[in-house]
Design a protein around this motif. Structure first.
Motif, PDB file in Angstrom:
ATOM      1  N   SER A  53       8.664  49.079  70.714  1.00 54.00           N
ATOM      2  CA  SER A  53       9.225  47.941  69.975  1.00 54.00           C
ATOM      3  C   SER A  53      10.598  48.283  69.425  1.00 54.00           C
ATOM      4  O   SER A  53      11.530  47.474  69.503  1.00 54.00           O
ATOM      5  N   ALA A  54      10.758  49.487  68.866  1.00 55.49           N
ATOM      6  CA  ALA A  54      12.070  49.895  68.323  1.00 55.49           C
ATOM      7  C   ALA A  54      13.110  49.877  69.435  1.00 55.49           C
ATOM      8  O   ALA A  54      14.232  49.370  69.261  1.00 55.49           O
ATOM      9  N   VAL A  58      17.247  49.858  62.679  1.00 54.50           N
ATOM     10  CA  VAL A  58      15.941  49.731  63.332  1.00 54.50           C
ATOM     11  C   VAL A  58      15.224  51.057  63.107  1.00 54.50           C
ATOM     12  O   VAL A  58      15.723  52.115  63.502  1.00 54.50           O
ATOM     13  N   ILE A  59      14.071  50.996  62.474  1.00 55.05           N
ATOM     14  CA  ILE A  59      13.332  52.223  62.152  1.00 55.05           C
ATOM     15  C   ILE A  59      12.184  52.387  63.133  1.00 55.05           C
ATOM     16  O   ILE A  59      11.334  51.492  63.245  1.00 55.05           O
ATOM     17  N   GLY A  60      12.138  53.527  63.834  1.00 54.46           N
ATOM     18  CA  GLY A  60      11.028  53.777  64.748  1.00 54.46           C
ATOM     19  C   GLY A  60      11.517  54.327  66.070  1.00 54.46           C
ATOM     20  O   GLY A  60      12.704  54.219  66.401  1.00 54.46           O
ATOM     21  N   VAL A  75      17.117  54.529  63.756  1.00 51.22           N
ATOM     22  CA  VAL A  75      16.787  55.654  62.865  1.00 51.22           C
ATOM     23  C   VAL A  75      15.413  56.201  63.246  1.00 51.22           C
ATOM     24  O   VAL A  75      14.411  55.478  63.189  1.00 51.22           O
ATOM     25  N   THR A  76      15.379  57.458  63.649  1.00 52.29           N
ATOM     26  CA  THR A  76      14.095  58.059  64.036  1.00 52.29           C
ATOM     27  C   THR A  76      13.937  59.431  63.384  1.00 52.29           C
ATOM     28  O   THR A  76      14.914  60.139  63.163  1.00 52.29           O
ATOM     29  N   VAL A 104      16.941  45.389  57.815  1.00 49.72           N
ATOM     30  CA  VAL A 104      16.214  46.593  58.249  1.00 49.72           C
ATOM     31  C   VAL A 104      14.962  46.134  58.993  1.00 49.72           C
ATOM     32  O   VAL A 104      14.144  45.379  58.463  1.00 49.72           O
ATOM     33  N   VAL A 105      14.837  46.568  60.248  1.00 48.79           N
ATOM     34  CA  VAL A 105      13.668  46.185  61.055  1.00 48.79           C
ATOM     35  C   VAL A 105      12.723  47.380  61.126  1.00 48.79           C
ATOM     36  O   VAL A 105      13.115  48.462  61.578  1.00 48.79           O
TER      37      VAL A 105
END
Ligand SMILES: Cc1cc2nc3c(=O)[nH]c(=O)nc-3n(C[C@H](O)[C@H](O)[C@H](O)COP(=O)(O)OP(=O)(O)OC[C@H]3O[C@@H](n4cnc5c(N)ncnc54)[C@H](O)[C@@H]3O)c2cc1C
Length: 434
Positions: free
Chosen positions: A208-209, A202-204, A228-229, A339-340
Motif C-alpha cells: 500500500s505504501a 507516506v509511512i510504511g 518514510v520507512t 501524512v498517510v
C-alpha cells in the motif's frame, strides 16, 4: 415471535460472498439455510479507497470466489468475463493478474446476485447471548443503520468476516480526528478532501505504501513526497512457486496440525510473502522515479529509509514529524500537509463485537473448520474468516483459500442440525479463567 435466521454473516466482502455462493451451490444436495448478511457499506465495494488506477491483483484470478472449490461454478471469474463479453480479450492480455478495478467489478457482479440476502448500510456493533432454559440457544445481533436506527436480529449461527481494521501507530492515535493524518484504507477519499497538499509523508514499506507513493508522485500538482520507512529497503514479495505452496488450500491442514510453536515459526519464516513487501515491478517503478529525479535534479521525492518517528505534533501550519535517522544518527523535524499511514491492519475486532459472549468463548480459539470453541452450554456455532492466521496460516487473510474455506464452513454449518449441543467444547471454568 421474532424471526430466527439459520445464519447471520457479519460483513459482505469476498469471504462472505464466497460463503453465500458455497451455500447456494450446496442447496441441490442439502437443506436450504436461511442466511442473511449484514454489511456496513451502502453497497458492495472492495477496498474502495485503494482502487488506484494502476493497481492490479497480487494473486491469480483462478483464486476467485469459486474456482478452487468448484471449477464448474457459474460464479467463477472466467464466467464473469464470459457474461461481460470480455473472455477472449482477457485471454489476449496473457495475464493472471487482473486490475483491481476489474476484480472489484467481478466481486460486485457476484455480490449483486445476492442482493436479497444482504442488508447494506448497517454496522454490527455487538452480539448478545439469548438464553433458553439457562443455556445459550441463539444470538442477538445488534446493528445500527446509516440513519442511526438500531436493528436487532436473532440467529442460530454466525459467520464473522469483517476483514481488518486500520492499524494506527501509537504516536498518531491522538490525531485520529485530524483530516491531515489518515490510514491507507481511506486514502482516495481523504486525499481528495485535502485538495492539493504540497508536502506529503507516506509511512510504511509494504504494497500500500508503495502504491500510494507512486500515485502521489505522479499527481498533477507535483507534491513533495517522502516515503518514510524503518527498513533499509523495500523488499519484493516472494511469490516463487515453491514458496507459494504455503498458500495452497491443503497447506492449511498441515499448518493447523502443527504445535503452536511450529505454527509461529512458519509465520515467521514466510512473513515476507505478505507483510512489509511490495510487487517487484512496483519497486522497479519507484526506483526509476528516483533515478529520473537524479537525472533532472531536485529533491521533490525522498526515500527516508531507516527513519524512526520519534514525535508527532499537529498545529495550524501542518503536521510536524520528528524523525530519527538511524544511519546518520541525526534527528530532524519536518512539516507536512498530509501524512498517510500505510501501516497495515489489525484483526482482533471480532473480540470487541463478541465481547458480551466472552465468558463462553475462552481465548477465542477455533477448530479446523474455523468454528470458535465454546462452553457446552453455548449452542450457536460462530465461525471466523480472516482472523485465523495464527492457527490456519498466512493464507487466511488473503483470497488464496477463500473458496475452499467457505466450502468447509458451509459443510460444517449444514452438518450441525439446528439446536445441537456445541461439539467444539471448552470447559466452562477454563473459559472463564481466560
Ligand atoms: C488494498 C488491498 C488490496 C488487496 N489485494 C489483495 C490481492 O490482490 N490478493 C489477495 O489475496 N488479497 C488481497 N488483499 C487482502 C484482502 O484481505 C482480501 O483480498 C479480501 O478483501 C478479504 O475479504 P474479507 O471479506 O475477509 O474482508 P474484507 O474485504 O475486508 O471485507 C469485510 C467486509 O466487512 C464489512 N464490515 C466490517 N465490519 C463490519 C461490521 N461491524 N458490520 C458490518 N459490516 C462490517 C466491511 O465493510 C467489508 O465490506 C488486499 C487488501 C487490501 C487492503
Amino acid at each position: 415471535m421474532q424471526h430466527v435466521h439459520d445464519l447471520i454473516g457479519i460483513g459482505f466482502g469476498p469471504s462472505n460472498i464466497a460463503l453465500a455462493i458455497a451455500l447456494e451451490e450446496k442447496r441441490h444436495t442439502s437443506r436450504p439455510l436461511d442466511a442473511l448478511f449484514i454489511e456496513r457499506q451502502l453497497s458492495f465495494a472492495w477496498h474502495p479507497h485503494m482502487l488506484l488506477d494502476q493497481a492490479h491483483m497480487q494473486i491469480s484470478f483462478l483464486k476467485d470466489l469459486a474456482t478452487l472449490r468448484n471449477p464448474t461454478s457459474r460464479f467463477t471469474f472466467i464466467n464473469y468475463l464470459y457474461e461481460k463479453g470480455r473472455l477472449t480479450d482477457f485471454v489476449n492480455l496473457k495475464s493472471f493478474f487482473p486490475s483491481r478495478h476489474e476484480f472489484n467489478d467481478y466481486l460486485s457482479w457476484a455480490a449483486e446476485q445476492f442482493d436479497d440476502a444482504c442488508a447494506y448500510g448497517e454496522e454490527v456493533f455487538e452480539v448478545l447471548p439469548e438464553e433458553q432454559g439457562g443455556e445459550v440457544a441463539l444470538l442477538r445481533v445488534r446493528s445500527r443503520n446509516h440513519t442511526g436506527k438500531l436493528v436487532e436480529r436473532l440467529a442460530r449461527n454466525l459467520v464473522v468476516s469483517i476483514g481488518g481494521m486500520a492499524n494506527i501507530p501509537e504516536s498518531f492515535r491522538a490525531l485520529r480526528n485530524d483530516p491531515r493524518v489518515f490510514h491507507s484504507s481511506s486514502y482516495l477519499q481523504d486525499i481528495a478532501q485535502l485538495g492539493d497538499p504540497h508536502r506529503v509523508a507516506v509511512i510504511g514499506a509494504g504494497q500500500s505504501a508503495a502504491e500510494i507513493f507512486m500515485d502521489l508522485q505522479g499527481r498533477p500538482g507535483a507534491p513533495q513526497v517522502d516515503l518514510v520507512t524503518r527498513a533499509r529497503s523495500i523488499r519484493p514479495a516472494d511469490d516463487s512457486p515453491f514458496v507459494n505452496e504455503i498458500f495452497n488450500a491443503d497447506f492449511t491442514d498441515y499448518t493447523f496440525s502443527r504445535s503452536a510453536e511450529e505454527r509461529a515459526a512458519l509465520l515467521d519464516e514466510f512473513w515476507h510473502t505478505n507483510y512489509a513487501v511490495a510487487d517487484l515491478e512496483l519497486i522497479q517503478q519507484i526506483y526509476k522515479a528516483f533515478y529520473q529525479q537524479r537525472m533532472t535534479g531536485g529533491n521533490r521525492l525522498r526515500f527516508l529509509r531507516q527513519h524512526d518517528i520519534r514525535n508527532v505534533v499537529a498545529d495550524s501550519n501542518g503536521v510536524h514529524l520528528t524523525l530519527w535517522d538511524q544511519n546518520a544518527l541525526r534527528e530532524n523535524t519536518v512539516r507536512y500537509d498530509a501524512v498517510v499511514l500505510a501501516t497495515g491492519y489489525a484483526r482482533e475486532h471480532h473480540k470487541t463485537l463478541l465481547s458480551p459472549l466472552a465468558s463462553y468463548l475462552g481465548d477465542y480459539a477455533v477448530d479446523r473448520h474455523y468454528r470458535l470453541q465454546a462452553t457446552p452450554d453455548f449452542h450457536p456455532a460462530i465461525y471466523l474468516q480472516g482472523a485465523c492466521e495464527d492457527s490456519h496460516g498466512l493464507s487466511d487473510t488473503l483470497l488464496s483459500v477463500t473458496s475452499v474455506r467457505t466450502g468447509e464452513i458451509g459443510s460444517a454449518l449444514l452438518a450441525t442440525p439446528p439446536g445441537i449441543a456445541n461439539p467444539a467444547h471448552l470447559r466452562r471454568d477454563a473459559a472463564v479463567q481466560t
